[in-house]
Scaffold this motif. Structure first.
Motif, PDB file in Angstrom:
ATOM      1  N   GLU A   7      47.141  20.727 -74.743  1.00  0.00           N
ATOM      2  CA  GLU A   7      48.463  20.338 -74.763  1.00  0.00           C
ATOM      3  C   GLU A   7      48.400  18.705 -74.497  1.00  0.00           C
ATOM      4  O   GLU A   7      47.538  18.165 -73.676  1.00  0.00           O
ATOM      5  CB  GLU A   7      49.296  20.767 -73.635  1.00  0.00           C
ATOM      6  N   SER A   8      48.814  17.976 -75.407  1.00  0.00           N
ATOM      7  CA  SER A   8      48.596  16.435 -75.832  1.00  0.00           C
ATOM      8  C   SER A   8      50.118  15.880 -75.832  1.00  0.00           C
ATOM      9  O   SER A   8      50.860  16.246 -76.221  1.00  0.00           O
ATOM     10  CB  SER A   8      48.080  16.301 -77.153  1.00  0.00           C
ATOM     11  N   ARG A   9      49.977  14.675 -74.964  1.00  0.00           N
ATOM     12  CA  ARG A   9      51.354  13.778 -75.081  1.00  0.00           C
ATOM     13  C   ARG A   9      50.874  12.356 -75.062  1.00  0.00           C
ATOM     14  O   ARG A   9      49.907  12.013 -74.421  1.00  0.00           O
ATOM     15  CB  ARG A   9      52.098  14.111 -73.632  1.00  0.00           C
ATOM     16  N   SER A  10      51.576  11.816 -76.084  1.00  0.00           N
ATOM     17  CA  SER A  10      51.363  10.063 -76.219  1.00  0.00           C
ATOM     18  C   SER A  10      52.385   9.491 -75.069  1.00  0.00           C
ATOM     19  O   SER A  10      53.574  10.079 -75.134  1.00  0.00           O
ATOM     20  CB  SER A  10      51.534   9.863 -77.742  1.00  0.00           C
ATOM     21  N   MET A  11      51.914   8.644 -74.363  1.00  0.00           N
ATOM     22  CA  MET A  11      52.633   7.860 -73.417  1.00  0.00           C
ATOM     23  C   MET A  11      52.208   6.535 -73.641  1.00  0.00           C
ATOM     24  O   MET A  11      51.599   5.967 -72.865  1.00  0.00           O
ATOM     25  CB  MET A  11      52.387   8.363 -72.008  1.00  0.00           C
ATOM     26  N   GLY A  12      53.034   5.579 -74.303  1.00  0.00           N
ATOM     27  CA  GLY A  12      52.758   4.448 -74.541  1.00  0.00           C
ATOM     28  C   GLY A  12      51.304   3.987 -75.121  1.00  0.00           C
ATOM     29  O   GLY A  12      51.073   4.754 -76.258  1.00  0.00           O
ATOM     30  N   ALA A  13      50.593   3.446 -74.274  1.00  0.00           N
ATOM     31  CA  ALA A  13      49.196   3.062 -74.566  1.00  0.00           C
ATOM     32  C   ALA A  13      48.357   4.333 -74.330  1.00  0.00           C
ATOM     33  O   ALA A  13      47.146   4.201 -74.591  1.00  0.00           O
ATOM     34  CB  ALA A  13      48.794   1.846 -73.701  1.00  0.00           C
ATOM     35  N   PHE A  14      48.652   5.154 -73.562  1.00  0.00           N
ATOM     36  CA  PHE A  14      47.893   6.268 -73.166  1.00  0.00           C
ATOM     37  C   PHE A  14      48.189   7.756 -73.927  1.00  0.00           C
ATOM     38  O   PHE A  14      49.490   7.929 -74.409  1.00  0.00           O
ATOM     39  CB  PHE A  14      48.069   6.480 -71.617  1.00  0.00           C
ATOM     40  N   PHE A  73      52.933  20.241 -62.980  1.00  0.00           N
ATOM     41  CA  PHE A  73      52.696  18.757 -62.365  1.00  0.00           C
ATOM     42  C   PHE A  73      52.524  17.578 -63.573  1.00  0.00           C
ATOM     43  O   PHE A  73      53.075  16.650 -63.565  1.00  0.00           O
ATOM     44  CB  PHE A  73      51.805  18.690 -61.421  1.00  0.00           C
ATOM     45  N   LEU A  74      51.494  18.117 -64.249  1.00  0.00           N
ATOM     46  CA  LEU A  74      51.151  16.974 -65.436  1.00  0.00           C
ATOM     47  C   LEU A  74      52.304  16.735 -66.612  1.00  0.00           C
ATOM     48  O   LEU A  74      52.393  15.678 -67.032  1.00  0.00           O
ATOM     49  CB  LEU A  74      49.813  17.588 -66.294  1.00  0.00           C
ATOM     50  N   ARG A  75      53.216  17.568 -66.639  1.00  0.00           N
ATOM     51  CA  ARG A  75      54.268  17.655 -67.538  1.00  0.00           C
ATOM     52  C   ARG A  75      55.290  16.360 -66.938  1.00  0.00           C
ATOM     53  O   ARG A  75      55.970  15.941 -67.632  1.00  0.00           O
ATOM     54  CB  ARG A  75      55.002  18.920 -67.768  1.00  0.00           C
TER      55      ARG A  75
END
Length: 350
Positions: A7-14, A73-75
């Motif tokens: 499961e992959s999520r882009s969050m700004g620089a990360f 939690f990670l979501r």
């Protein structure tokens, strides 16, 4: 590592990636309160400017976390307001504020963040902290509660170790020790996992175990029995170490006078940053320090080992107890912890 099933999520620089991963134990693992042959886990990656930091959560069921709870939690995590991994304190404070518990989930991000920082700086984290890896104590190897024949088999697998950790807390305690002593005279650590319920009987066992070259007692009685544990510590011929009674930094001052020392585990305390603070506070309070682990891959084990020079005893055999490690990191050679001279926590994918 392949991103399949992540499961992959882009969050700004990360970019944050994670997936469940079940650890398969080499032997059925039995302690005073349960047996199991797997441990639910989660692998995590934190990417920044093309560099990837590796993290891990290990969730033995008794701690109350699961693959599902960690993923939930990670979501909730949003790193988009942070511009750089060097905002470490702010990032980890924000993650800790998301929920009161979920310490293994928090540890997975903490580990990945430290790995990433080390790679950005081009140095292993023990060097960033100014620590000498040759000062890491020899690691113990764990012998779970078992039959005489299985204990002898496990001892044959543990010949390289200069110290063994023995799980106690049932009516088989003396049989286990006597079986081990029929094979080897190496020093032992006794982990009772809250299995003893009577302080007078615990003291009698402490004296007997001391005569058997047991060097300390880990969590001899239930953590709720504060006065009884303090009574035992005052009279015991060998040190007592708080494990279940010692989760996070806030617990450490309360344990002075109740136990002789503490057992720090990344999965209990949210990761490397808080673990280092716990070790330093324990030293200031003249408490002994043990560095422990769950059954984990070489990711979390290598992360914990960066702190090894700060402690009196190391119990970092978690990756040796599983059959499906996915990383190469800290190695155990003749019972010694050998840290790789690679940036971050020093991992390679297998």
């Amino acid at each position: 590592m392949s991103t399949n099933n992540w499961e992959s999520r882009s969050m700004g620089a990360f970019t944050l990636r994670y997936k469940p991963y079940t650890l398969e134990l080499r032997h059925v693992f039995t302690v005073a309160s349960f047996s199991r042959n797997t441990t639910p886990g989660l692998l995590l990656e934190l990417e920044y400017e093309g560099l990837v930091g590796y993290g891990e959560a290990s969730m033995p069921p008794y701690l109350g976390e699961s693959q599902e709870s960690v993923i939930q939690f990670l979501r909730k995590i949003d790193l988009s307001r942070f511009k750089s991994p060097f905002e470490t304190a702010d990032i980890l404070h924000a993650i800790d504020e998301v929920d009161l518990k979920n310490t293994a989930a928090k540890a997975s991000i903490d580990i990945a963040l430290h790995d990433l920082l080390g790679k950005l700086m081009g140095q292993p984290f023990y060097k960033i902290w100014g620590l000498n890896p040759s000062l890491i104590p020899p690691t113990s190897f764990t012998i779970g509660i078992d039959t005489e024949d299985m204990i002898r088999k496990k001892l044959a697998e543990a010949e390289q170790f200069d110290i063994l950790k023995v799980k106690l807390g049932l009516e088989t305690d003396r049989m286990i020790i006597e079986t081990i002593r029929s094979v080897t005279d190496v020093p032992l650590c006794a982990d009772v996992n809250q299995g003893w319920k009577n302080k007078e009987e615990a003291l009698e066992m402490a004296h007997w175990l001391s005569d058997q070259n047991v060097v300390f007692l880990e969590q001899p009685m239930p953590k709720e029995m504060i006065d009884a544990n303090a009574w035992l510590t005052e009279r015991s011929p060998i040190p007592t170490i708080a494990d279940e009674a010692c989760q996070r930094l806030v617990d450490v001052p309360k344990l002075q006078g109740v136990y002789s020392g503490i057992n720090i585990k990344l999965m209990k305390c949210t990761g490397m940053r808080e673990a280092k603070k716990m070790a330093e506070l324990a030293r200031a309070l003249e408490l002994k320090v043990m560095l422990g682990c769950m059954t984990e891959t070489s990711c979390a084990i290598s992360a914990a080992a960066q702190l090894g020079p700060l402690v009196d005893w190391a119990d970092l055999d978690g990756a040796l107890l599983i059959a499906n490690d996915v990383y190469e990191g800290m190695a155990v050679v003749d019972g010694r912890c050998i840290l790789p001279d690679r940036p971050g926590i020093g991992l390679r994918n297998i």
